[in-house]
Design a protein around this motif. Structure first.
Motif, PDB file in Angstrom:
ATOM      1  N   TRP A 142      55.825   1.609   3.238  1.00  0.00           N
ATOM      2  CA  TRP A 142      56.564   1.241   4.438  1.00  0.00           C
ATOM      3  C   TRP A 142      57.496  -0.003   4.297  1.00  0.00           C
ATOM      4  O   TRP A 142      56.805  -0.854   3.951  1.00  0.00           O
ATOM      5  CB  TRP A 142      55.162   1.041   5.482  1.00  0.00           C
ATOM      6  N   THR A 148      60.280   2.244   8.706  1.00  0.00           N
ATOM      7  CA  THR A 148      59.949   3.753   8.283  1.00  0.00           C
ATOM      8  C   THR A 148      59.270   3.908   6.962  1.00  0.00           C
ATOM      9  O   THR A 148      59.059   2.907   6.285  1.00  0.00           O
ATOM     10  CB  THR A 148      61.399   4.263   7.914  1.00  0.00           C
ATOM     11  N   TRP A 149      58.439   4.959   6.965  1.00  0.00           N
ATOM     12  CA  TRP A 149      57.749   5.138   5.726  1.00  0.00           C
ATOM     13  C   TRP A 149      58.500   6.283   5.081  1.00  0.00           C
ATOM     14  O   TRP A 149      59.298   7.008   5.220  1.00  0.00           O
ATOM     15  CB  TRP A 149      56.463   6.309   6.273  1.00  0.00           C
ATOM     16  N   LYS A 160      54.125  11.291   6.342  1.00  0.00           N
ATOM     17  CA  LYS A 160      55.212  10.534   6.563  1.00  0.00           C
ATOM     18  C   LYS A 160      56.085  10.756   7.738  1.00  0.00           C
ATOM     19  O   LYS A 160      56.495  10.003   8.706  1.00  0.00           O
ATOM     20  CB  LYS A 160      56.304  10.615   5.355  1.00  0.00           C
ATOM     21  N   ASN A 164      56.257   8.383  11.025  1.00  0.00           N
ATOM     22  CA  ASN A 164      57.620   8.068  11.543  1.00  0.00           C
ATOM     23  C   ASN A 164      58.067   8.405  13.041  1.00  0.00           C
ATOM     24  O   ASN A 164      58.917   7.901  13.600  1.00  0.00           O
ATOM     25  CB  ASN A 164      58.849   8.670  10.340  1.00  0.00           C
ATOM     26  N   LEU A 170      54.613   2.754  14.636  1.00  0.00           N
ATOM     27  CA  LEU A 170      55.397   1.887  13.824  1.00  0.00           C
ATOM     28  C   LEU A 170      55.776   0.489  14.573  1.00  0.00           C
ATOM     29  O   LEU A 170      55.839  -0.526  13.538  1.00  0.00           O
ATOM     30  CB  LEU A 170      56.802   2.628  14.085  1.00  0.00           C
TER      31      LEU A 170
END
Length: 342
Positions: A142, A148-149, A160, A164, A170
């Motif tokens: 991350w 974002t991943w 993911k 996201n 997040l």
């Protein structure tokens, strides 16, 4: 996981002097003999400050100055212990999920999660990242800048995409690494300032195994381990014919390192143009070691070439001949007596 084993922080002299880090390593394991199923290690500036594992079921300080936190927060250790006990079950569940994703049933498996935040105490800038690994490979990372991943492994793409798309999650991750984590880092720096902010200069020396070996510039006894060490010629840093060694710990908590210079193509007249530079984080003046043949230390006996070997070798040879002659005489005597009695 490589990124958890070694993290190399590179930068300019001015930048390296003011960056502080808080890292947390969470490790869950399955069927690893003689190892706790869950371990948490916290580190400030690469110094371990606390520890938790599933055997002790307690979060405990690893530095005396960490006990100072109870003056501001008497229930800190109990509260953190409860949090880690909850995470322990969550991480065991993560291993089971990943085993299914990788089509695995039993065997030894390790799941790791690293959280790191950085704080520049001069500019106030903060940064951070998270890294997740499974069985020695990165599966998720991350980035605080993009929020974002990223999934290096196909088996982690589902996670993911899910993470996201979770904007609330997040935002939470970003707040932790840009607000909460730096705040804790500043607190820890306050409690352990006398230890974490100390600087110890090394003793530097020139070493060489043989006359044809590279000359090693060796520094030992320094702290912290954020240093730069290099050879330069006429004031310019060298990159060719130079080999930089690793930073290694000493038994007393200080560090050592070396940088080698191959002088096979350098004429003796040019030696004076070379010097070794050691820069310690937080210290203004560098330690400069001029390349001087008379200052080089070696494990060879420097007086060997001038020692009168003939005075020793001569008597030794005579003594050996005498021993051989005496031994030969007794062997001949024994054989001769044997032939007389047969």
């Amino acid at each position: 996981m490589t990124i958890l084993v070694a993290l190399v922080l590179l930068g300019l002299h001015s930048a390296a002097a003011v960056i502080h880090t808080l890292k947390k390593f969470f490790t869950a394991s399955s069927q690893v003999p003689n190892f706790p199923e869950f371990v948490v290690v916290g580190m400030v500036n690469d110094v371990q400050i606390h520890h938790y594992d599933s055997n002790t079921m307690r979060k405990e300080p690893k530095q005396d100055w960490m006990n100072g936190i109870t003056e501001d927060d008497p229930h800190y250790w109990e509260r953190e212990t409860q949090i880690f006990m909850g995470l322990q079950q969550e991480f065991k569940g993560n291993i089971n999920i990943l085993k299914k994703r990788f089509n695995q049933t039993g065997g030894v498996h390790i799941f790791q999660w690293m959280v790191c935040c950085e704080w520049d105490d001069e500019t106030g800038e903060v940064d951070g990242f998270r890294q997740i690994g499974y069985d020695g490979e990165d599966v998720l990372s991350w980035d605080v800048k993009t929020n974002t991943w990223i999934a290096p492994k196909q088996q982690a793409v589902i996670t993911k995409n899910s993470w996201n798309n979770d904007k609330e999650r997040l935002a939470y991750y970003k707040n932790v690494l840009t607000q909460e984590c730096p705040d804790w880092l500043k607190k820890f720096m306050k409690y352990g300032r006398s230890s974490l902010m100390r600087t110890e200069l090394p003793s530097a020396s020139l070493l060489q195994k043989t006359p044809s070996s590279p000359v090693s510039c060796f520094a030992t006894g320094f702290y912290p381990d954020r240093v730069m060490m290099f050879w330069r010629k006429d004031g310019e840093e060298l990159h060719e014919n130079v080999e930089l060694g690793e930073i290694l710990p000493n038994h007393d908590g200080s560090f050592q390192m070396s940088v080698d210079l191959d002088l096979s193509s350098v004429t003796p007249e040019d030696w004076r143009r070379y010097e070794c530079v050691f820069h310690l984080s937080g210290v203004k003046d560098d330690i400069i070691t001029k390349l001087d043949k008379t200052a080089i230390q070696t494990n060879r006996d420097k007086s060997y070439g001038d020692f009168p070997l003939g005075a020793v070798i001569g008597p030794v040879v005579v003594l050996l001949l005498l021993v051989v002659s005496i031994a030969g005489y007794f062997i001949w005597k024994k054989n001769n007596n044997a032939s007389d009695t047969s």
